[in-house]
Write a protein that holds these residues in place. Sequence first.
Motif, PDB file in Angstrom:
ATOM      1  N   GLN A 101       4.714  12.525 -33.803  1.00  0.00           N
ATOM      2  CA  GLN A 101       6.055  12.399 -33.229  1.00  0.00           C
ATOM      3  C   GLN A 101       6.858  11.305 -33.944  1.00  0.00           C
ATOM      4  OE1 GLN A 101       5.864  11.234 -29.127  1.00  0.00           O
ATOM      5  NE2 GLN A 101       7.426  12.711 -28.545  1.00  0.00           N
ATOM      6  N   MET A 102       6.222  10.153 -34.160  1.00  0.00           N
ATOM      7  CA  MET A 102       6.900   9.040 -34.831  1.00  0.00           C
ATOM      8  C   MET A 102       7.263   9.423 -36.270  1.00  0.00           C
ATOM      9  SD  MET A 102       7.303   6.758 -32.662  1.00  0.00           S
ATOM     10  CE  MET A 102       8.062   5.630 -33.803  1.00  0.00           C
ATOM     11  N   ALA A 103       6.318  10.065 -36.962  1.00  0.00           N
ATOM     12  CA  ALA A 103       6.550  10.425 -38.363  1.00  0.00           C
ATOM     13  C   ALA A 103       7.698  11.428 -38.465  1.00  0.00           C
ATOM     14  CB  ALA A 103       5.276  11.000 -38.978  1.00  0.00           C
ATOM     15  N   GLN A 104       7.733  12.375 -37.521  1.00  0.00           N
ATOM     16  CA  GLN A 104       8.792  13.380 -37.569  1.00  0.00           C
ATOM     17  C   GLN A 104      10.151  12.752 -37.260  1.00  0.00           C
ATOM     18  OE1 GLN A 104       6.972  16.305 -35.012  1.00  0.00           O
ATOM     19  NE2 GLN A 104       6.233  17.484 -36.767  1.00  0.00           N
ATOM     20  N   MET A 105      10.176  11.851 -36.285  1.00  0.00           N
ATOM     21  CA  MET A 105      11.431  11.166 -35.959  1.00  0.00           C
ATOM     22  C   MET A 105      11.886  10.302 -37.136  1.00  0.00           C
ATOM     23  SD  MET A 105      13.974  10.547 -34.161  1.00  0.00           S
ATOM     24  CE  MET A 105      13.929  11.007 -32.453  1.00  0.00           C
ATOM     25  N   ASN A 106      10.947   9.566 -37.720  1.00  0.00           N
ATOM     26  CA  ASN A 106      11.308   8.718 -38.865  1.00  0.00           C
ATOM     27  C   ASN A 106      11.824   9.554 -40.032  1.00  0.00           C
ATOM     28  OD1 ASN A 106      10.700   6.361 -37.531  1.00  0.00           O
ATOM     29  ND2 ASN A 106       8.602   6.246 -38.307  1.00  0.00           N
ATOM     30  N   TYR A 107      11.243  10.735 -40.195  1.00  0.00           N
ATOM     31  CA  TYR A 107      11.679  11.616 -41.283  1.00  0.00           C
ATOM     32  C   TYR A 107      13.118  12.091 -41.046  1.00  0.00           C
ATOM     33  CZ  TYR A 107      11.680  15.254 -44.804  1.00  0.00           C
ATOM     34  OH  TYR A 107      12.004  16.023 -45.893  1.00  0.00           O
ATOM     35  N   LYS A 108      13.428  12.370 -39.761  1.00  0.00           N
ATOM     36  CA  LYS A 108      14.798  12.784 -39.407  1.00  0.00           C
ATOM     37  C   LYS A 108      15.783  11.657 -39.692  1.00  0.00           C
ATOM     38  CE  LYS A 108      14.826  16.949 -37.563  1.00  0.00           C
ATOM     39  NZ  LYS A 108      15.526  17.976 -38.350  1.00  0.00           N
ATOM     40  N   LEU A 109      15.352  10.424 -39.358  1.00  0.00           N
ATOM     41  CA  LEU A 109      16.249   9.270 -39.502  1.00  0.00           C
ATOM     42  C   LEU A 109      16.384   8.825 -40.958  1.00  0.00           C
ATOM     43  CD1 LEU A 109      15.000   7.109 -36.476  1.00  0.00           C
ATOM     44  CD2 LEU A 109      17.123   8.432 -36.582  1.00  0.00           C
ATOM     45  N   LEU A 110      15.314   9.017 -41.712  1.00  0.00           N
ATOM     46  CA  LEU A 110      15.306   8.522 -43.104  1.00  0.00           C
ATOM     47  C   LEU A 110      14.484   9.474 -43.983  1.00  0.00           C
ATOM     48  CD1 LEU A 110      16.202   6.051 -44.853  1.00  0.00           C
ATOM     49  CD2 LEU A 110      14.060   4.956 -44.242  1.00  0.00           C
ATOM     50  N   PRO A 111      15.080  10.614 -44.359  1.00  0.00           N
ATOM     51  CA  PRO A 111      14.311  11.655 -45.064  1.00  0.00           C
ATOM     52  C   PRO A 111      13.797  11.256 -46.443  1.00  0.00           C
ATOM     53  CG  PRO A 111      16.569  12.391 -44.578  1.00  0.00           C
ATOM     54  CD  PRO A 111      16.457  10.997 -44.075  1.00  0.00           C
ATOM     55  N   ASP A 112      14.354  10.193 -47.019  1.00  0.00           N
ATOM     56  CA  ASP A 112      13.898   9.778 -48.363  1.00  0.00           C
ATOM     57  C   ASP A 112      12.524   9.116 -48.318  1.00  0.00           C
ATOM     58  OD1 ASP A 112      16.335  10.514 -49.175  1.00  0.00           O
ATOM     59  OD2 ASP A 112      17.143   8.479 -49.389  1.00  0.00           O
ATOM     60  N   VAL A 113      12.125   8.695 -47.120  1.00  0.00           N
ATOM     61  CA  VAL A 113      10.871   7.950 -47.012  1.00  0.00           C
ATOM     62  C   VAL A 113       9.826   8.807 -46.318  1.00  0.00           C
ATOM     63  CG1 VAL A 113       9.789   5.890 -46.004  1.00  0.00           C
ATOM     64  CG2 VAL A 113      12.050   5.721 -47.042  1.00  0.00           C
ATOM     65  N   GLU A 114       8.721   9.031 -46.999  1.00  0.00           N
ATOM     66  CA  GLU A 114       7.649   9.907 -46.514  1.00  0.00           C
ATOM     67  C   GLU A 114       6.591   9.058 -45.786  1.00  0.00           C
ATOM     68  OE1 GLU A 114       6.724  13.327 -45.884  1.00  0.00           O
ATOM     69  OE2 GLU A 114       8.015  13.523 -47.628  1.00  0.00           O
ATOM     70  N   THR A 115       6.049   9.577 -44.684  1.00  0.00           N
ATOM     71  CA  THR A 115       4.930   8.862 -44.046  1.00  0.00           C
ATOM     72  C   THR A 115       3.627   9.412 -44.597  1.00  0.00           C
ATOM     73  OG1 THR A 115       6.177   8.547 -42.004  1.00  0.00           O
ATOM     74  CG2 THR A 115       3.799   8.280 -41.850  1.00  0.00           C
ATOM     75  N   ILE A 116       2.755   8.536 -44.993  1.00  0.00           N
ATOM     76  CA  ILE A 116       1.436   8.946 -45.494  1.00  0.00           C
ATOM     77  C   ILE A 116       0.370   8.390 -44.549  1.00  0.00           C
ATOM     78  CG2 ILE A 116      -0.228   8.691 -47.397  1.00  0.00           C
ATOM     79  CD1 ILE A 116       2.052   8.835 -49.322  1.00  0.00           C
ATOM     80  N   PHE A 117      -0.517   9.271 -44.094  1.00  0.00           N
ATOM     81  CA  PHE A 117      -1.583   8.856 -43.179  1.00  0.00           C
ATOM     82  C   PHE A 117      -2.885   8.681 -43.944  1.00  0.00           C
ATOM     83  CE2 PHE A 117       1.407  11.091 -40.433  1.00  0.00           C
ATOM     84  CZ  PHE A 117       1.579  10.124 -39.452  1.00  0.00           C
ATOM     85  N   LEU A 118      -3.571   7.599 -43.651  1.00  0.00           N
ATOM     86  CA  LEU A 118      -4.911   7.414 -44.199  1.00  0.00           C
ATOM     87  C   LEU A 118      -5.883   7.509 -43.039  1.00  0.00           C
ATOM     88  CD1 LEU A 118      -4.300   4.403 -46.644  1.00  0.00           C
ATOM     89  CD2 LEU A 118      -4.360   6.828 -47.190  1.00  0.00           C
ATOM     90  N   MET A 119      -6.941   8.267 -43.230  1.00  0.00           N
ATOM     91  CA  MET A 119      -7.948   8.419 -42.182  1.00  0.00           C
ATOM     92  C   MET A 119      -8.764   7.134 -42.083  1.00  0.00           C
ATOM     93  SD  MET A 119      -7.449  11.318 -41.033  1.00  0.00           S
ATOM     94  CE  MET A 119      -6.324  12.594 -41.587  1.00  0.00           C
ATOM     95  N   ALA A 120      -9.053   6.721 -40.865  1.00  0.00           N
ATOM     96  CA  ALA A 120      -9.845   5.514 -40.661  1.00  0.00           C
ATOM     97  C   ALA A 120     -11.199   5.661 -41.324  1.00  0.00           C
ATOM     98  CB  ALA A 120     -10.040   5.266 -39.172  1.00  0.00           C
ATOM     99  N   ASN A 121     -11.669   4.582 -41.892  1.00  0.00           N
ATOM    100  CA  ASN A 121     -13.040   4.524 -42.383  1.00  0.00           C
ATOM    101  C   ASN A 121     -13.951   4.683 -41.162  1.00  0.00           C
ATOM    102  OD1 ASN A 121     -15.584   3.371 -43.125  1.00  0.00           O
ATOM    103  ND2 ASN A 121     -14.560   2.350 -44.823  1.00  0.00           N
ATOM    104  N   ILE A 122     -14.971   5.518 -41.289  1.00  0.00           N
ATOM    105  CA  ILE A 122     -15.860   5.809 -40.150  1.00  0.00           C
ATOM    106  C   ILE A 122     -16.443   4.511 -39.545  1.00  0.00           C
ATOM    107  CG2 ILE A 122     -17.937   6.251 -41.550  1.00  0.00           C
ATOM    108  CD1 ILE A 122     -17.245   8.696 -38.893  1.00  0.00           C
ATOM    109  N   LYS A 123     -16.617   3.495 -40.413  1.00  0.00           N
ATOM    110  CA  LYS A 123     -17.173   2.210 -39.948  1.00  0.00           C
ATOM    111  C   LYS A 123     -16.278   1.516 -38.929  1.00  0.00           C
ATOM    112  CE  LYS A 123     -17.571   0.098 -43.962  1.00  0.00           C
ATOM    113  NZ  LYS A 123     -17.830  -0.871 -45.003  1.00  0.00           N
ATOM    114  N   TYR A 124     -14.965   1.815 -39.026  1.00  0.00           N
ATOM    115  CA  TYR A 124     -14.004   1.086 -38.189  1.00  0.00           C
ATOM    116  C   TYR A 124     -13.229   1.995 -37.245  1.00  0.00           C
ATOM    117  CZ  TYR A 124     -14.857  -2.213 -41.987  1.00  0.00           C
ATOM    118  OH  TYR A 124     -15.448  -3.027 -42.907  1.00  0.00           O
TER     119      TYR A 124
END
Length: 158
Positions: A101-124
């Motif tokens: 939801q946040m990424a989609q809203m941020n994309y609407k507000l500022l389409p030039d900036v992409e959100t990239i998700f990194l998966m948590a390391n299993i250790k953490y």
Amino acid sequence: MIRAIYPGSFDPVTLGHMDIAERALCVADELVIGVLNNSKKTSLFSAEERVKMLQDTLGIKHSNIRVEAFTGLTVDFARKVNADIIIRGLRAVTDYEYELQMAQMNYKLLPDVETIFLMANIKYAFLSSSVIKEVALYGGDITNFVPPVVAERLREKF
Ligand code: ADP
């Protein structure tokens, strides 16, 4: 040159946050960690204290990571520092809905900036600032989950 921001509360920074920040350097040349100073959300540590803990850990270790406090919208912070991407971490499906939801809203507000998700390391993957605070409050050992400077600050708080 790719500049990324990694926004969050970091109340306090955990090894999970540190892992995401360091891995973000695989996709960004420069990382600005944005500590949200939210007057509506009560935090254990002030924004200044949270910034200091991040500077004393990640900031000292990496010349291409800097830390700043910000208020208001993430997209305004991204604009201010001229960021190309926003980094967020995903631990489990429970994070997914809110993050999407946040990424989609941020994309609407500022389409030039992409959100990239990194998966948590299993250790953490089980680590969150709230769990750390709860364990620390009741005297549990949190030294394997946070950097030493944070463990020390938590000991002082409780
Ligand atoms: P916020 O209040 O913005 O969620 P947090 O400090 O809780 O701030 O988290 C900041 C970002 O770091 C979020 O994207 C969150 O999913 C991610 N994160 C938090 N803990 C971990 C962890 N243990 N492993 C990977 N990502 C994490």
